[in-house]
Scaffold this active site. Structure first.
Site, PDB file in Angstrom:
ATOM      1  N   ASP A 124       3.772  -4.771  -8.453  1.00  0.00           N
ATOM      2  CA  ASP A 124       2.438  -4.150  -8.236  1.00  0.00           C
ATOM      3  C   ASP A 124       1.422  -5.376  -8.805  1.00  0.00           C
ATOM      4  OD1 ASP A 124       0.613  -2.404  -7.899  1.00  0.00           O
ATOM      5  OD2 ASP A 124       0.843  -1.440  -9.445  1.00  0.00           O
ATOM      6  N   HIS A 131     -11.582  -2.760 -11.512  1.00  0.00           N
ATOM      7  CA  HIS A 131     -10.716  -2.019 -12.233  1.00  0.00           C
ATOM      8  C   HIS A 131     -10.310  -2.845 -13.445  1.00  0.00           C
ATOM      9  CE1 HIS A 131      -7.247   0.300 -12.738  1.00  0.00           C
ATOM     10  NE2 HIS A 131      -6.436  -0.580 -12.889  1.00  0.00           N
ATOM     11  N   GLU A 197      -3.452   5.831  -9.251  1.00  0.00           N
ATOM     12  CA  GLU A 197      -3.940   4.302  -8.890  1.00  0.00           C
ATOM     13  C   GLU A 197      -4.228   4.406  -7.250  1.00  0.00           C
ATOM     14  OE1 GLU A 197      -2.243   1.391 -11.289  1.00  0.00           O
ATOM     15  OE2 GLU A 197      -3.685   1.991 -12.878  1.00  0.00           O
ATOM     16  N   GLU A 199      -4.365   2.391  -4.413  1.00  0.00           N
ATOM     17  CA  GLU A 199      -3.985   0.830  -3.750  1.00  0.00           C
ATOM     18  C   GLU A 199      -3.814   0.869  -2.353  1.00  0.00           C
ATOM     19  OE1 GLU A 199      -1.183  -0.916  -6.493  1.00  0.00           O
ATOM     20  OE2 GLU A 199      -1.560   0.212  -8.309  1.00  0.00           O
ATOM     21  N   ASP A 229      -0.152   4.614  -7.281  1.00  0.00           N
ATOM     22  CA  ASP A 229       0.928   4.207  -8.241  1.00  0.00           C
ATOM     23  C   ASP A 229       0.497   4.953  -9.442  1.00  0.00           C
ATOM     24  OD1 ASP A 229       2.243   2.649 -10.101  1.00  0.00           O
ATOM     25  OD2 ASP A 229       0.591   1.493 -10.474  1.00  0.00           O
ATOM     26  N   ARG A 233      -1.264   7.363 -18.688  1.00  0.00           N
ATOM     27  CA  ARG A 233      -2.170   6.318 -19.659  1.00  0.00           C
ATOM     28  C   ARG A 233      -1.836   6.257 -21.113  1.00  0.00           C
ATOM     29  NH1 ARG A 233      -3.676   3.141 -15.438  1.00  0.00           N
ATOM     30  NH2 ARG A 233      -4.663   4.476 -13.665  1.00  0.00           N
ATOM     31  N   GLN A 236       1.549   4.183 -21.342  1.00  0.00           N
ATOM     32  CA  GLN A 236       1.172   2.916 -20.945  1.00  0.00           C
ATOM     33  C   GLN A 236       0.490   2.388 -22.277  1.00  0.00           C
ATOM     34  OE1 GLN A 236      -1.543   2.543 -17.765  1.00  0.00           O
ATOM     35  NE2 GLN A 236      -1.717   0.354 -17.727  1.00  0.00           N
ATOM     36  N   LYS A 249       4.703   3.560 -15.501  1.00  0.00           N
ATOM     37  CA  LYS A 249       4.691   3.156 -13.893  1.00  0.00           C
ATOM     38  C   LYS A 249       6.017   3.483 -13.310  1.00  0.00           C
ATOM     39  CE  LYS A 249       0.547   1.086 -14.448  1.00  0.00           C
ATOM     40  NZ  LYS A 249      -0.654   1.119 -13.644  1.00  0.00           N
ATOM     41  N   THR A 253       5.848   6.334  -7.050  1.00  0.00           N
ATOM     42  CA  THR A 253       4.727   5.591  -6.524  1.00  0.00           C
ATOM     43  C   THR A 253       4.833   6.276  -5.144  1.00  0.00           C
ATOM     44  OG1 THR A 253       5.318   3.597  -7.754  1.00  0.00           O
ATOM     45  CG2 THR A 253       3.973   3.309  -5.513  1.00  0.00           C
ATOM     46  N   GLU A 359     -10.799   5.659 -14.960  1.00  0.00           N
ATOM     47  CA  GLU A 359     -12.172   4.892 -14.928  1.00  0.00           C
ATOM     48  C   GLU A 359     -13.149   6.084 -14.720  1.00  0.00           C
ATOM     49  OE1 GLU A 359     -11.907   1.019 -12.682  1.00  0.00           O
ATOM     50  OE2 GLU A 359      -9.813   2.433 -12.083  1.00  0.00           O
TER      51      GLU A 359
HETATM   52 CA    CA Z   1      -0.805  -0.344 -10.134  1.00  0.00          CA
END
Ligand code: CA
Length: 415
Positions: A124, A131, A197, A199, A229, A233, A236, A249, A253, A359
């Site tokens: 990834d 971002h 996420e 993507e 993904d 948070r 993380q 993560k 996915t 975000e």
């Molecule tokens: Ca990602």
């Protein structure tokens, strides 16, 4: 820009379909009647059964069957000539004016989609500047938001192929080790800041054994899928230094079920944005290798209506998948058929163009109001998150189909 290619499958000519004849995306499906998952191509609201067509000698990409298996890896392995020949053959078979062959069609509504390919390995990246800046601002402050290497290297980390699931698969909220800035000690429990996420995933269709150029990398990419993904948070924030994301993560996915081929996206190629500092020569883009693909994220509370949270575009990426793949091989790292490369979260500059709830709600400081009046900072149990994407042609769209997953409650934690 090419026009719509009309098909004898009438639903493929409808303006709103994700799957006109110009698209021809590849997937793996199974009916509920107990038949084994097999390869097919989407056309309108139908699937053309390639396993059956191959059995009857209508398509013969190899000297042996490659469509009677639940993955596209064997076909990808055949190489560019076979890829182009199958696309031309299917275009001919399904075009308006060709002999209709309804006996090979299956209703998409009647089948279950499976993973379209065996994921060899999963990497990834982190290629959207908005971002990277937004997340960096929240984690480290705006002064240090963009890491010093970011404008020079397509940054990535090695993820888990085992975590990749197809759209529709439920996602269980992860438990993990959590420690907020004001906590004295870490504790173990359900993530309270579970996120998505938005993507694109690029699928490597040809192997390489040593460094390859950006142009070679572009040619080695078979196709693309939408990719979510899922990211915890709070896990993380505590675990990520110094080696980057790990358990945050690793839960799941999700990818969309249809591989949209590079060939179908060819009319939609665009260059990456202007460089802010020159790239080292091995990363230079010799031709436009990014795509103009519109994207959106929707959230549906359990039993409720969907709210579209955000709209953006793949053009926001600073690095193309070809640049990422070339960089990936620069050390000599071998790549295999079925390797999956996540682009990194795609966020535009505007607040309504952000690709993660982190975000959108600015770390929970500005909760999002849904159309139902409820608010969200992060995902709640029962919420379904859906990604959609399409390249928009003249009177048609090259769509990806939905990339969707519902979040289920965390497993009980026993002391
Ligand atoms: Ca990602």
């Amino acid at each position: 820009m090419t026009d719509l290619i009309r098909s004898w499958v009438e639903s493929a000519n409808a303006p709103g379909t994700d799957f006109p004849l110009n698209n021809l995306p590849y997937g793996v499906f199974a009916a509920d009647d107990g038949t084994m998952p097999r390869c097919g191509v989407a056309i309108g609201d139908r699937i053309f059964d390639l396993c059956a067509a191959e059995g009857d000698g209508l398509v013969t990409p190899a000297g042996h069957p490659v469509f009677d298996v639940p993955y596209w890896n064997d076909f990808m392995d055949l190489g560019h000539e076979a890829w182009a020949e199958l696309r031309a053959r299917l275009t001919g078979l399904l075009s308006e004016g060709a002999e209709p062959r309804p006996e090979y069609l299956v209703n998409q509504a009647d089948v279950r989609m499976h993973m379209p390919f065996r994921v060899s390995e999963y990497t990834d990246f982190y290629a959207s500047k908005n971002h990277a800046f937004n997340v960096g601002s929240m984690f480290r402050g705006s002064e240090n938001a963009l890491p010093p290497n970011w404008l020079h290297i397509p940054i990535g980390y090695n993820g888990r192929a085992s975590s990749v699931v197809v759209s529709g698969t439920p996602v269980v909220r992860p438990n993990g080790q959590l420690k907020g800035p004001d906590d004295d000690a870490p504790r173990f429990g359900p993530s309270r800041r579970f996120d998505i996420e938005l993507e694109m995933g690029a699928i490597v269709g040809q192997p390489s054994d040593g460094p390859i150029t950006v142009a070679e990398a572009f040619d080695n990419i078979f196709g693309y899928v939408l990719l979510n993904d899922w990211s915890a948070r709070d896990i993380q924030a505590w675990e990520y230094q110094p080696l980057g994301p790990f358990q945050a993560k690793a839960t799941a996915t999700t990818i969309s079920p249809w591989i949209v081929t590079a060939a179908a996206l060819e009319p939609f190629r665009i260059p990456t944005p202007a460089r802010e500092v020159p790239l080292l020569p091995y990363l230079a883009e010799p031709a436009p290798m990014l795509y103009d693909i519109t994207l959106e994220v929707g959230l549906t509370p359990e039993g409720g209506q969907e709210t579209v949270l955000s709209r953006t575009n793949v053009r926001e990426l600073y690095y193309s998948a070809a640049q990422q793949l070339a960089h990936h091989t620069s050390s000599g790292c071998p790549m295999r058929v079925g390797d999956l490369l996540g682009s990194g979260t795609i966020s535009g500059a505007d607040p309504d163009a952000r690709g993660s709830l982190l975000e959108m709600s600015w770390g929970g400081k500005a909760p999002i109001t849904l159309d139902t009046g409820e608010s969200r900072s992060f995902i709640e149990d029962g919420d379904t998150l859906t990604l959609r994407g399409a390249a928009l042609g003249k009177g048609y769209r090259i769509g990806f189909g939905a990339c969707s997953g519902q979040v289920r409650p965390a497993r009980p934690v026993t002391d």
